[in-house]
Design a protein around this motif. Structure first.
Motif, short mmCIF file in Angstrom:
data_model
loop_
_atom_site.label_atom_id
_atom_site.label_comp_id
_atom_site.label_asym_id
_atom_site.label_seq_id
_atom_site.Cartn_x
_atom_site.Cartn_y
_atom_site.Cartn_z
N ALA A 164 -2.28 12.23 -8.02
CA ALA A 164 -3.62 12.35 -8.63
C ALA A 164 -3.52 12.36 -10.16
CB ALA A 164 -4.31 13.61 -8.13
N ARG A 165 -2.44 12.92 -10.69
CA ARG A 165 -2.28 13.00 -12.15
C ARG A 165 -1.50 11.83 -12.74
NH1 ARG A 165 -1.48 18.75 -10.75
NH2 ARG A 165 0.76 18.35 -10.66
N ALA A 166 -0.97 10.97 -11.87
CA ALA A 166 -0.18 9.83 -12.35
C ALA A 166 -1.05 8.89 -13.18
CB ALA A 166 0.42 9.07 -11.16
N VAL A 167 -0.39 8.17 -14.06
CA VAL A 167 -1.05 7.18 -14.90
C VAL A 167 -0.81 5.81 -14.28
CG1 VAL A 167 -1.13 6.15 -17.21
CG2 VAL A 167 -0.58 8.58 -16.94
N CYS A 168 -1.88 5.07 -14.01
CA CYS A 168 -1.71 3.71 -13.48
C CYS A 168 -1.62 2.77 -14.68
CB CYS A 168 -2.87 3.32 -12.57
SG CYS A 168 -2.67 1.66 -11.89
N MET A 169 -0.40 2.27 -14.91
CA MET A 169 -0.17 1.31 -15.99
C MET A 169 -0.11 -0.08 -15.37
SD MET A 169 2.82 3.18 -18.20
CE MET A 169 2.60 4.83 -18.86
N VAL A 170 -0.84 -1.01 -15.93
CA VAL A 170 -0.81 -2.37 -15.43
C VAL A 170 0.15 -3.17 -16.30
CG1 VAL A 170 -2.16 -4.44 -14.93
CG2 VAL A 170 -3.16 -2.17 -14.56
N ILE A 171 1.23 -3.65 -15.67
CA ILE A 171 2.27 -4.38 -16.38
C ILE A 171 2.31 -5.80 -15.81
CG2 ILE A 171 4.72 -4.46 -16.96
CD1 ILE A 171 4.77 -1.40 -16.42
N ASP A 172 1.99 -6.77 -16.64
CA ASP A 172 1.92 -8.17 -16.20
C ASP A 172 1.08 -8.32 -14.93
OD1 ASP A 172 3.42 -8.96 -18.38
OD2 ASP A 172 5.30 -9.11 -17.26
N GLY A 173 -0.04 -7.60 -14.90
CA GLY A 173 -0.96 -7.69 -13.78
C GLY A 173 -0.60 -6.84 -12.57
N PRO A 202 3.93 18.93 -5.25
CA PRO A 202 3.21 18.33 -4.12
C PRO A 202 2.75 16.90 -4.45
CG PRO A 202 2.49 20.59 -4.43
CD PRO A 202 3.38 20.26 -5.61
N PHE A 203 3.04 15.98 -3.52
CA PHE A 203 2.77 14.58 -3.78
C PHE A 203 1.31 14.32 -4.16
CE2 PHE A 203 1.52 10.28 -2.81
CZ PHE A 203 2.44 9.58 -3.57
N ALA A 204 0.39 14.92 -3.45
CA ALA A 204 -1.03 14.67 -3.72
C ALA A 204 -1.38 15.02 -5.17
CB ALA A 204 -1.92 15.45 -2.75
N ASP A 205 -0.84 16.11 -5.66
CA ASP A 205 -1.10 16.52 -7.06
C ASP A 205 -0.44 15.55 -8.03
OD1 ASP A 205 -2.39 18.73 -5.96
OD2 ASP A 205 -0.68 20.06 -6.26
N ASP A 251 5.05 9.47 -0.93
CA ASP A 251 4.35 10.34 0.01
C ASP A 251 5.27 10.50 1.23
OD1 ASP A 251 2.62 11.59 1.79
OD2 ASP A 251 0.91 10.34 1.22
N LEU A 252 5.64 11.74 1.56
CA LEU A 252 6.60 11.99 2.63
C LEU A 252 5.98 12.15 4.01
CD1 LEU A 252 9.13 14.27 0.74
CD2 LEU A 252 9.35 11.83 1.32
N VAL A 253 4.67 11.92 4.13
CA VAL A 253 4.05 11.86 5.46
C VAL A 253 4.80 10.74 6.20
CG1 VAL A 253 1.93 11.27 6.69
CG2 VAL A 253 1.83 12.67 4.61
N PRO A 254 5.23 10.97 7.45
CA PRO A 254 6.11 10.00 8.12
C PRO A 254 5.69 8.54 8.05
CG PRO A 254 5.97 11.99 9.43
CD PRO A 254 4.99 12.15 8.29
N GLU A 255 4.41 8.24 8.31
CA GLU A 255 4.02 6.83 8.28
C GLU A 255 4.08 6.25 6.87
OE1 GLU A 255 0.25 9.37 8.70
OE2 GLU A 255 2.17 9.24 9.74
N GLU A 256 3.81 7.09 5.87
CA GLU A 256 3.89 6.64 4.47
C GLU A 256 5.34 6.42 4.05
OE1 GLU A 256 1.39 5.77 2.51
OE2 GLU A 256 -0.16 6.35 3.92
N GLY A 309 0.80 -1.22 0.00
CA GLY A 309 0.00 0.00 0.00
C GLY A 309 0.83 1.27 0.00
N VAL A 310 2.06 1.19 -0.52
CA VAL A 310 2.93 2.35 -0.58
C VAL A 310 2.43 3.31 -1.64
CG1 VAL A 310 5.27 3.17 -1.10
CG2 VAL A 310 4.94 1.07 0.25
N ARG A 311 2.32 4.58 -1.27
CA ARG A 311 1.89 5.61 -2.22
C ARG A 311 3.15 6.18 -2.87
NH1 ARG A 311 -2.59 8.65 -1.94
NH2 ARG A 311 -1.44 10.54 -1.47
#
Length: 168
Positions: free
Chosen positions: A117-126, A111-114, A43-48, A15-17
């Motif tokens: 949010a604009r990143a492309v989720c590419m599915v590579i070999d599932g 900013p990480f959130a931005d 994401d540089l929030v400490p727990e992340e 679940g790493v952002r």
């Protein structure tokens, strides 16, 4: 890309952002060129940030500098590294596989959130891989300004132009 799939799977499973930037993102957008490492913005929030480092350590990655990877999650420590050492990225390597190297941005120029949010989720070999948008990648490369980045910008703008005109 097969070399990096276990990394992306582990990041996803934990679940790493994150967002892939740099040369690998450029390649994933369609410009075939050689790159020797993976550049990540997390994401540089400490727990992340802590979750990201724990995941990378579990895969065998170790910091190139003699500090515990867990210190990366400490924003005061990162600020110290940036201000006193000029650190731009926190570099990790895998002694069991010298071909694997990861640079994690010590500070996020966008900013990480931005960015996420604009990143492309590419599915590579599932496996879902969060790749920086072309627009943000161009901006990051503009900021870096190295000769390879300038060439990458030109190629990314061509790819962006072709996709706008339906030439993909």
């Amino acid at each position: 890309m097969a070399l990096y799939l276990p990394l992306f799977k582990a990041l996803d499973d934990a679940g790493v952002r994150y967002v892939v930037v740099g040369g690998v993102a450029t390649v994933l957008h369609g410009y075939a060129r050689l790159t020797m490492d993976i550049d990540l913005i997390v994401d540089l929030v400490p727990e992340e940030a802590s979750r990201a480092m724990q995941t990378l350590q579990a895969l065998g990655f170790q910091p190139r500098i003699p500090v515990p990877a867990t210190q990366f999650a400490d924003s005061a420590k990162r600020k110290e590294w940036i201000e006193q050492k000029g650190m731009l990225v926190f570099s990790l390597h895998n002694p069991a596989n010298p071909m694997l190297s990861i640079d994690v941005f010590a500070d996020n120029p966008i900013p990480f959130a931005d960015l996420h949010a604009r990143a492309v989720c590419m599915v590579i070999d599932g496996v879902p891989v969060y790749v920086c948008s072309i627009e943000d990648l161009i901006e990051l490369k503009r900021i870096a300004g190295r000769p390879q980045d300038i060439l990458d910008i030109e190629k990314l703008q061509q790819i962006k132009s072709r996709s706008k005109h339906g030439e993909d």
